[in-house]
Design a protein around this motif. Structure first.
Motif, mmCIF file in Angstrom:
data_model
loop_
_atom_site.group_PDB
_atom_site.id
_atom_site.type_symbol
_atom_site.label_atom_id
_atom_site.label_comp_id
_atom_site.label_asym_id
_atom_site.label_seq_id
_atom_site.Cartn_x
_atom_site.Cartn_y
_atom_site.Cartn_z
ATOM 1 N N GLY A 115 0.794 -1.210 0.000
ATOM 2 C CA GLY A 115 0.000 0.000 0.000
ATOM 3 C C GLY A 115 0.838 1.277 0.000
ATOM 4 N N LYS B 66 -4.209 4.610 2.299
ATOM 5 C CA LYS B 66 -3.904 3.559 1.329
ATOM 6 C C LYS B 66 -2.725 2.672 1.740
ATOM 7 C CE LYS B 66 -5.732 5.744 -2.858
ATOM 8 N NZ LYS B 66 -5.426 6.169 -4.248
ATOM 9 N N SER C 251 -0.577 -0.181 3.778
ATOM 10 C CA SER C 251 -0.932 -1.524 4.247
ATOM 11 C C SER C 251 -0.846 -1.597 5.772
ATOM 12 C CB SER C 251 0.017 -2.557 3.648
ATOM 13 O OG SER C 251 -0.051 -2.574 2.236
ATOM 14 N N SER D 216 -3.453 0.371 -3.261
ATOM 15 C CA SER D 216 -4.440 1.024 -2.390
ATOM 16 C C SER D 216 -4.584 0.285 -1.062
ATOM 17 C CB SER D 216 -5.792 1.108 -3.094
ATOM 18 O OG SER D 216 -5.712 1.961 -4.219
ATOM 19 N N GLY D 217 -3.523 -0.391 -0.644
ATOM 20 C CA GLY D 217 -3.509 -1.055 0.657
ATOM 21 C C GLY D 217 -3.250 -2.542 0.607
#
Length: 394
Positions: free
Chosen positions: A268, A274, A276, A337-338
Protein backbone atom coordinates in the motif's frame (compact mmCIF):
# COMPACT_ATOMS: atom_id res chain seq x y z
CA UNK A 1 -41.23 -67.75 50.94
CA UNK A 2 -40.60 -64.17 49.84
CA UNK A 3 -43.10 -62.30 47.70
CA UNK A 4 -43.07 -58.80 46.27
CA UNK A 5 -46.11 -56.57 46.37
CA UNK A 6 -47.27 -55.41 42.90
CA UNK A 7 -46.11 -51.89 42.20
CA UNK A 8 -48.88 -49.34 42.45
CA UNK A 9 -49.20 -46.06 40.54
CA UNK A 10 -47.72 -42.99 42.24
CA UNK A 11 -49.18 -39.53 42.51
CA UNK A 12 -47.40 -36.31 41.52
CA UNK A 13 -48.19 -33.32 43.70
CA UNK A 14 -46.83 -29.78 44.13
CA UNK A 15 -45.42 -29.00 47.55
CA UNK A 16 -43.64 -25.68 48.16
CA UNK A 17 -42.46 -25.57 44.53
CA UNK A 18 -41.11 -29.13 44.64
CA UNK A 19 -42.50 -32.07 42.68
CA UNK A 20 -43.11 -34.84 45.23
CA UNK A 21 -43.64 -38.42 44.16
CA UNK A 22 -45.64 -40.57 46.52
CA UNK A 23 -43.73 -43.70 45.67
CA UNK A 24 -44.77 -46.90 47.29
CA UNK A 25 -43.23 -48.24 44.09
CA UNK A 26 -39.86 -47.15 45.43
CA UNK A 27 -40.03 -49.70 48.26
CA UNK A 28 -39.16 -53.31 47.56
CA UNK A 29 -41.11 -55.20 50.27
CA UNK A 30 -41.05 -58.72 51.58
CA UNK A 31 -43.64 -60.31 53.82
CA UNK A 32 -45.77 -63.37 53.97
CA UNK A 33 -45.96 -64.49 57.61
CA UNK A 34 -49.58 -64.78 58.46
CA UNK A 35 -49.15 -62.70 61.55
CA UNK A 36 -47.85 -59.55 59.70
CA UNK A 37 -49.84 -56.43 60.50
CA UNK A 38 -52.61 -55.92 57.98
CA UNK A 39 -53.76 -59.53 57.75
CA UNK A 40 -50.74 -60.86 55.87
CA UNK A 41 -50.53 -57.95 53.43
CA UNK A 42 -47.35 -55.91 52.95
CA UNK A 43 -47.25 -52.93 55.25
CA UNK A 44 -43.89 -51.33 54.36
CA UNK A 45 -43.82 -47.55 54.90
CA UNK A 46 -44.28 -45.31 51.89
CA UNK A 47 -41.03 -43.97 50.41
CA UNK A 48 -40.87 -40.73 48.47
CA UNK A 49 -38.54 -38.84 46.11
CA UNK A 50 -38.64 -35.15 45.26
CA UNK A 51 -37.52 -33.28 42.14
CA UNK A 52 -36.48 -29.64 42.49
CA UNK A 53 -38.30 -28.61 39.28
CA UNK A 54 -41.99 -29.10 38.63
CA UNK A 55 -44.92 -27.95 36.55
CA UNK A 56 -45.00 -26.64 32.99
CA UNK A 57 -43.00 -23.40 33.47
CA UNK A 58 -40.09 -24.41 35.68
CA UNK A 59 -37.07 -22.12 35.83
CA UNK A 60 -34.26 -23.08 33.44
CA UNK A 61 -30.55 -22.56 33.90
CA UNK A 62 -29.92 -24.70 37.00
CA UNK A 63 -29.20 -28.38 37.57
CA UNK A 64 -31.91 -30.97 38.16
CA UNK A 65 -31.79 -32.60 41.59
CA UNK A 66 -33.64 -35.73 42.66
CA UNK A 67 -33.79 -36.60 46.37
CA UNK A 68 -34.83 -39.88 47.96
CA UNK A 69 -36.56 -39.63 51.34
CA UNK A 70 -35.26 -43.00 52.58
CA UNK A 71 -32.79 -45.57 51.33
CA UNK A 72 -30.29 -45.12 48.50
CA UNK A 73 -30.68 -44.15 44.88
CA UNK A 74 -29.28 -46.64 42.40
CA UNK A 75 -29.91 -44.82 39.14
CA UNK A 76 -31.59 -41.66 37.88
CA UNK A 77 -32.27 -40.91 34.21
CA UNK A 78 -33.43 -37.48 33.05
CA UNK A 79 -34.47 -37.43 29.39
CA UNK A 80 -35.48 -34.34 27.45
CA UNK A 81 -38.19 -34.09 24.81
CA UNK A 82 -35.66 -34.74 22.03
CA UNK A 83 -34.42 -37.96 23.59
CA UNK A 84 -31.14 -36.60 24.96
CA UNK A 85 -30.21 -37.38 28.56
CA UNK A 86 -28.67 -35.31 31.33
CA UNK A 87 -25.76 -37.06 32.98
CA UNK A 88 -25.32 -36.71 36.70
CA UNK A 89 -23.96 -38.17 39.93
CA UNK A 90 -25.37 -39.58 43.14
CA UNK A 91 -24.19 -38.07 46.43
CA UNK A 92 -22.00 -40.05 48.82
CA UNK A 93 -24.96 -40.85 51.10
CA UNK A 94 -27.00 -42.13 48.15
CA UNK A 95 -29.85 -39.77 48.85
CA UNK A 96 -29.49 -37.12 46.11
CA UNK A 97 -28.74 -37.17 42.39
CA UNK A 98 -27.60 -33.93 40.69
CA UNK A 99 -27.34 -33.37 36.94
CA UNK A 100 -24.02 -32.29 35.47
CA UNK A 101 -25.76 -30.05 32.91
CA UNK A 102 -28.46 -27.48 33.55
CA UNK A 103 -32.08 -27.65 32.47
CA UNK A 104 -32.57 -25.84 29.15
CA UNK A 105 -35.43 -23.39 28.53
CA UNK A 106 -38.52 -24.44 26.59
CA UNK A 107 -37.84 -28.14 27.15
CA UNK A 108 -39.85 -31.02 28.57
CA UNK A 109 -38.10 -33.53 30.84
CA UNK A 110 -38.94 -36.98 32.18
CA UNK A 111 -37.29 -38.15 35.42
CA UNK A 112 -37.02 -41.88 36.07
CA UNK A 113 -35.51 -43.06 39.36
CA UNK A 114 -34.63 -46.49 40.75
CA UNK A 115 -33.78 -47.17 44.35
CA UNK A 116 -31.18 -49.68 45.52
CA UNK A 117 -33.94 -52.06 46.63
CA UNK A 118 -35.52 -52.11 43.17
CA UNK A 119 -38.33 -49.60 43.42
CA UNK A 120 -38.97 -47.17 40.57
CA UNK A 121 -40.73 -43.85 40.05
CA UNK A 122 -41.23 -41.28 37.35
CA UNK A 123 -42.00 -37.54 37.12
CA UNK A 124 -42.40 -35.02 34.32
CA UNK A 125 -41.82 -31.27 34.15
CA UNK A 126 -41.16 -28.60 31.53
CA UNK A 127 -39.18 -25.37 31.63
CA UNK A 128 -40.50 -21.99 30.57
CA UNK A 129 -39.83 -20.92 26.99
CA UNK A 130 -37.03 -18.37 26.52
CA UNK A 131 -37.94 -14.74 25.87
CA UNK A 132 -34.97 -14.49 23.48
CA UNK A 133 -32.63 -17.03 21.90
CA UNK A 134 -28.93 -16.40 21.28
CA UNK A 135 -27.13 -18.20 18.46
CA UNK A 136 -23.55 -18.27 17.28
CA UNK A 137 -21.31 -18.83 14.27
CA UNK A 138 -18.21 -21.01 14.55
CA UNK A 139 -15.00 -20.83 12.52
CA UNK A 140 -13.50 -22.85 11.05
CA UNK A 141 -16.21 -25.23 9.93
CA UNK A 142 -16.23 -28.92 10.77
CA UNK A 143 -13.53 -31.23 9.39
CA UNK A 144 -11.39 -28.31 8.24
CA UNK A 145 -7.67 -28.47 7.60
CA UNK A 146 -6.21 -25.05 8.32
CA UNK A 147 -2.90 -23.22 8.60
CA UNK A 148 -0.81 -22.92 11.75
CA UNK A 149 -2.27 -19.53 12.79
CA UNK A 150 -6.02 -20.16 12.53
CA UNK A 151 -7.83 -19.60 15.86
CA UNK A 152 -11.11 -21.08 16.98
CA UNK A 153 -13.53 -18.19 16.62
CA UNK A 154 -17.11 -17.69 17.83
CA UNK A 155 -19.33 -14.74 16.89
CA UNK A 156 -22.62 -14.37 18.80
CA UNK A 157 -25.88 -13.07 17.36
CA UNK A 158 -26.72 -11.14 20.55
CA UNK A 159 -24.67 -9.58 23.36
CA UNK A 160 -22.99 -11.83 25.91
CA UNK A 161 -22.99 -10.23 29.37
CA UNK A 162 -22.34 -13.45 31.29
CA UNK A 163 -19.00 -13.95 29.58
CA UNK A 164 -17.38 -15.97 32.36
CA UNK A 165 -20.31 -18.38 32.52
CA UNK A 166 -20.33 -18.82 28.75
CA UNK A 167 -16.56 -19.33 28.62
CA UNK A 168 -16.80 -22.10 31.24
CA UNK A 169 -18.91 -24.08 28.77
CA UNK A 170 -16.46 -23.82 25.85
CA UNK A 171 -14.36 -27.00 25.88
CA UNK A 172 -11.23 -27.19 23.70
CA UNK A 173 -9.30 -30.44 23.38
CA UNK A 174 -6.15 -31.03 21.33
CA UNK A 175 -4.24 -34.13 20.36
CA UNK A 176 -1.01 -32.91 21.94
CA UNK A 177 -1.99 -30.78 24.94
CA UNK A 178 -1.55 -27.43 23.21
CA UNK A 179 -1.65 -24.48 25.61
CA UNK A 180 -4.09 -21.74 24.63
CA UNK A 181 -6.58 -19.19 25.93
CA UNK A 182 -9.90 -17.58 25.07
CA UNK A 183 -10.01 -13.86 24.43
CA UNK A 184 -13.10 -11.64 24.12
CA UNK A 185 -13.50 -8.72 21.75
CA UNK A 186 -16.01 -6.83 19.66
CA UNK A 187 -16.04 -8.31 16.19
CA UNK A 188 -15.63 -6.06 13.14
CA UNK A 189 -19.38 -6.55 12.63
CA UNK A 190 -20.07 -5.02 16.06
CA UNK A 191 -21.13 -8.33 17.60
CA UNK A 192 -19.54 -10.03 20.59
CA UNK A 193 -16.81 -12.48 19.68
CA UNK A 194 -14.46 -14.85 21.51
CA UNK A 195 -11.41 -16.57 19.98
CA UNK A 196 -9.14 -19.35 21.27
CA UNK A 197 -5.53 -19.16 20.10
CA UNK A 198 -2.46 -21.10 21.22
CA UNK A 199 0.47 -19.46 22.96
CA UNK A 200 2.50 -20.04 19.78
CA UNK A 201 1.53 -21.11 16.28
CA UNK A 202 -0.06 -24.56 16.14
CA UNK A 203 2.14 -27.60 15.53
CA UNK A 204 1.38 -29.26 12.17
CA UNK A 205 -0.81 -32.32 12.50
CA UNK A 206 -2.53 -31.16 15.68
CA UNK A 207 -6.17 -32.24 15.90
CA UNK A 208 -8.45 -29.75 17.63
CA UNK A 209 -12.04 -30.12 18.84
CA UNK A 210 -14.33 -27.45 20.25
CA UNK A 211 -17.52 -28.37 22.10
CA UNK A 212 -19.64 -25.38 23.04
CA UNK A 213 -21.90 -27.00 25.65
CA UNK A 214 -24.21 -24.00 25.91
CA UNK A 215 -27.70 -25.51 25.94
CA UNK A 216 -29.43 -23.94 28.94
CA UNK A 217 -26.89 -21.17 29.52
CA UNK A 218 -28.15 -17.59 29.91
CA UNK A 219 -25.98 -15.12 27.98
CA UNK A 220 -27.19 -12.26 30.16
CA UNK A 221 -29.21 -9.07 29.84
CA UNK A 222 -30.31 -8.45 26.26
CA UNK A 223 -28.64 -11.60 24.96
CA UNK A 224 -31.10 -14.39 25.61
CA UNK A 225 -30.68 -18.10 26.21
CA UNK A 226 -28.71 -20.68 24.29
CA UNK A 227 -30.98 -23.59 23.38
CA UNK A 228 -28.52 -26.01 21.79
CA UNK A 229 -24.90 -27.16 21.86
CA UNK A 230 -22.41 -26.51 19.07
CA UNK A 231 -19.19 -28.18 17.96
CA UNK A 232 -16.46 -27.99 15.36
CA UNK A 233 -13.10 -29.59 14.74
CA UNK A 234 -10.00 -28.93 12.67
CA UNK A 235 -6.64 -30.39 11.75
CA UNK A 236 -3.54 -28.22 11.45
CA UNK A 237 -1.78 -28.41 8.09
CA UNK A 238 1.85 -27.88 7.17
CA UNK A 239 4.14 -25.31 8.73
CA UNK A 240 3.88 -22.46 6.24
CA UNK A 241 4.42 -18.70 6.65
CA UNK A 242 4.16 -15.89 4.11
CA UNK A 243 6.67 -13.15 4.92
CA UNK A 244 5.87 -9.74 3.39
CA UNK A 245 8.56 -7.04 3.61
CA UNK A 246 7.20 -3.62 2.69
CA UNK A 247 10.71 -2.12 2.71
CA UNK A 248 12.25 -4.53 0.20
CA UNK A 249 8.95 -4.99 -1.70
CA UNK A 250 9.30 -8.78 -1.56
CA UNK A 251 7.00 -11.64 -0.57
CA UNK A 252 8.57 -14.92 0.52
CA UNK A 253 6.86 -18.24 1.10
CA UNK A 254 8.56 -20.16 3.92
CA UNK A 255 7.84 -23.82 4.56
CA UNK A 256 9.27 -25.47 7.68
CA UNK A 257 11.43 -22.36 8.01
CA UNK A 258 12.95 -22.71 4.54
CA UNK A 259 12.38 -20.30 1.69
CA UNK A 260 10.37 -21.86 -1.14
CA UNK A 261 10.01 -18.79 -3.36
CA UNK A 262 10.83 -15.07 -3.36
CA UNK A 263 8.35 -12.89 -5.26
CA UNK A 264 8.39 -9.15 -6.09
CA UNK A 265 5.33 -7.29 -4.91
CA UNK A 266 3.96 -3.81 -4.23
CA UNK A 267 2.24 -2.90 -0.97
CA UNK A 268 0.00 0.00 0.00
CA UNK A 269 1.01 3.58 -0.75
CA UNK A 270 2.61 4.96 2.43
CA UNK A 271 1.58 8.10 4.29
CA UNK A 272 -2.21 7.73 4.41
CA UNK A 273 -5.23 5.46 4.36
CA UNK A 274 -3.90 3.56 1.33
CA UNK A 275 -0.95 2.17 3.30
CA UNK A 276 -0.93 -1.52 4.25
CA UNK A 277 -1.40 -2.85 7.75
CA UNK A 278 1.61 -4.47 9.36
CA UNK A 279 1.83 -7.29 11.89
CA UNK A 280 0.95 -10.96 12.01
CA UNK A 281 -2.27 -11.46 10.12
CA UNK A 282 -4.01 -14.66 9.04
CA UNK A 283 -5.37 -15.72 5.66
CA UNK A 284 -9.13 -15.63 6.25
CA UNK A 285 -10.41 -16.87 2.90
CA UNK A 286 -9.41 -17.56 -0.70
CA UNK A 287 -12.02 -15.69 -2.74
CA UNK A 288 -10.80 -16.10 -6.31
CA UNK A 289 -11.97 -13.40 -8.71
CA UNK A 290 -13.95 -10.65 -7.00
CA UNK A 291 -15.08 -7.11 -7.68
CA UNK A 292 -13.11 -4.63 -5.56
CA UNK A 293 -14.60 -1.15 -5.18
CA UNK A 294 -12.82 1.60 -3.31
CA UNK A 295 -15.96 3.13 -1.79
CA UNK A 296 -16.53 -0.05 0.27
CA UNK A 297 -13.32 0.65 2.21
CA UNK A 298 -13.68 4.40 2.49
CA UNK A 299 -11.41 5.41 -0.40
CA UNK A 300 -13.93 7.23 -2.57
CA UNK A 301 -14.00 6.36 -6.28
CA UNK A 302 -10.31 5.45 -6.58
CA UNK A 303 -10.96 2.07 -8.21
CA UNK A 304 -13.56 -0.45 -9.34
CA UNK A 305 -11.85 -3.60 -10.64
CA UNK A 306 -12.34 -7.31 -11.10
CA UNK A 307 -9.39 -8.82 -9.25
CA UNK A 308 -8.01 -12.35 -9.66
CA UNK A 309 -6.55 -14.72 -7.04
CA UNK A 310 -7.87 -12.66 -4.14
CA UNK A 311 -6.78 -13.77 -0.64
CA UNK A 312 -8.49 -11.89 2.21
CA UNK A 313 -6.30 -10.82 5.15
CA UNK A 314 -8.52 -8.34 7.04
CA UNK A 315 -12.16 -7.32 7.33
CA UNK A 316 -11.16 -3.77 6.41
CA UNK A 317 -10.30 -4.88 2.87
CA UNK A 318 -6.61 -5.78 2.82
CA UNK A 319 -5.92 -8.63 0.39
CA UNK A 320 -3.05 -10.28 -1.38
CA UNK A 321 -3.96 -10.62 -5.07
CA UNK A 322 -2.96 -10.29 -8.70
CA UNK A 323 -2.38 -6.65 -9.75
CA UNK A 324 -0.97 -6.64 -13.29
CA UNK A 325 -1.88 -2.94 -13.70
CA UNK A 326 0.75 -2.13 -11.06
CA UNK A 327 3.55 -4.24 -12.59
CA UNK A 328 6.09 -1.43 -12.90
CA UNK A 329 6.13 -0.93 -9.12
CA UNK A 330 6.50 -4.56 -8.08
CA UNK A 331 9.79 -5.07 -6.33
CA UNK A 332 10.45 -1.30 -6.47
CA UNK A 333 7.81 0.73 -4.58
CA UNK A 334 4.61 0.49 -2.57
CA UNK A 335 1.92 2.03 -4.76
CA UNK A 336 -1.27 -0.02 -4.20
CA UNK A 337 -4.44 1.02 -2.39
CA UNK A 338 -3.51 -1.05 0.66
CA UNK A 339 -3.27 -4.59 -0.69
CA UNK A 340 -0.29 -6.82 -1.47
CA UNK A 341 -0.18 -6.89 -5.26
CA UNK A 342 1.72 -9.36 -7.45
CA UNK A 343 2.03 -10.18 -11.12
CA UNK A 344 -0.67 -12.63 -12.20
CA UNK A 345 1.52 -15.77 -12.55
CA UNK A 346 3.06 -15.13 -9.13
CA UNK A 347 -0.33 -14.48 -7.52
CA UNK A 348 -1.68 -17.67 -9.07
CA UNK A 349 1.23 -19.65 -7.62
CA UNK A 350 0.80 -18.19 -4.13
CA UNK A 351 -2.96 -18.76 -4.28
CA UNK A 352 -2.40 -22.43 -5.09
CA UNK A 353 0.16 -22.90 -2.31
CA UNK A 354 -1.45 -21.19 0.66
CA UNK A 355 -4.16 -22.51 2.96
CA UNK A 356 -6.76 -20.61 5.00
CA UNK A 357 -5.15 -20.07 8.40
CA UNK A 358 -1.62 -19.50 7.06
CA UNK A 359 0.02 -16.46 8.69
CA UNK A 360 1.07 -13.49 6.58
CA UNK A 361 3.73 -11.65 8.57
CA UNK A 362 3.92 -8.08 7.28
CA UNK A 363 6.90 -5.91 8.25
CA UNK A 364 8.32 -2.57 7.14
CA UNK A 365 8.18 1.16 7.76
CA UNK A 366 5.62 1.97 5.04
CA UNK A 367 2.75 0.52 7.08
CA UNK A 368 -0.01 2.65 8.59
CA UNK A 369 0.04 0.70 11.86
CA UNK A 370 -0.53 -2.75 13.28
CA UNK A 371 -3.64 -4.72 12.43
CA UNK A 372 -6.16 -4.72 15.30
CA UNK A 373 -7.15 -8.04 16.92
CA UNK A 374 -10.73 -7.87 15.62
CA UNK A 375 -9.81 -6.82 12.06
CA UNK A 376 -9.72 -10.39 10.85
CA UNK A 377 -7.63 -12.67 13.05
CA UNK A 378 -5.22 -10.07 14.39
CA UNK A 379 -4.86 -11.52 17.89
CA UNK A 380 -1.34 -12.71 17.07
CA UNK A 381 -0.22 -9.10 17.40
CA UNK A 382 -0.85 -9.25 21.17
CA UNK A 383 1.67 -10.68 23.61
CA UNK A 384 0.69 -13.93 25.27
CA UNK A 385 0.10 -12.13 28.58
CA UNK A 386 -2.08 -9.48 26.93
CA UNK A 387 -4.06 -12.15 25.12
CA UNK A 388 -4.65 -14.15 28.31
CA UNK A 389 -5.89 -10.97 30.00
CA UNK A 390 -8.79 -10.87 27.50
CA UNK A 391 -10.24 -14.10 28.95
CA UNK A 392 -13.29 -13.61 31.17
CA UNK A 393 -11.92 -16.23 33.56
CA UNK A 394 -8.67 -14.39 34.37
Amino acid sequence: MTRTRPRSPFRTAALAGTAVLAAAALTACSGGSGDAKGGGKDTAPETRISVNLSGSRAKAGGPVTVTLAEGRLQRVTVTDSKGATLGGTVSADGRTWTSARVAAPGTGYTVEARSADGGTARADFATAAPDRVNKLTLAPGRNSTVGIAHPLSIVFDHPVRNRAEVEKHLKVTTSNGTVGSWGWMEDWSGKDRVDWRPKEYWKPGTKVTLKAELNGVDSGRGGGWFVRDYSTDMTIGRNQVVAVDLDSHRLKLLRDGREVRDIPMSGGTPGGDKASWSGRTVLMSKEGTINMRSETVGLGDAYDKMVDYSMRLTWSGMYAHAAPWNARHMGNANRSSGCIGMDTPDARWVYEQVRVGDPFEVTGGDAKGTQAPNNGYGEWNLSWADWQAKSALR
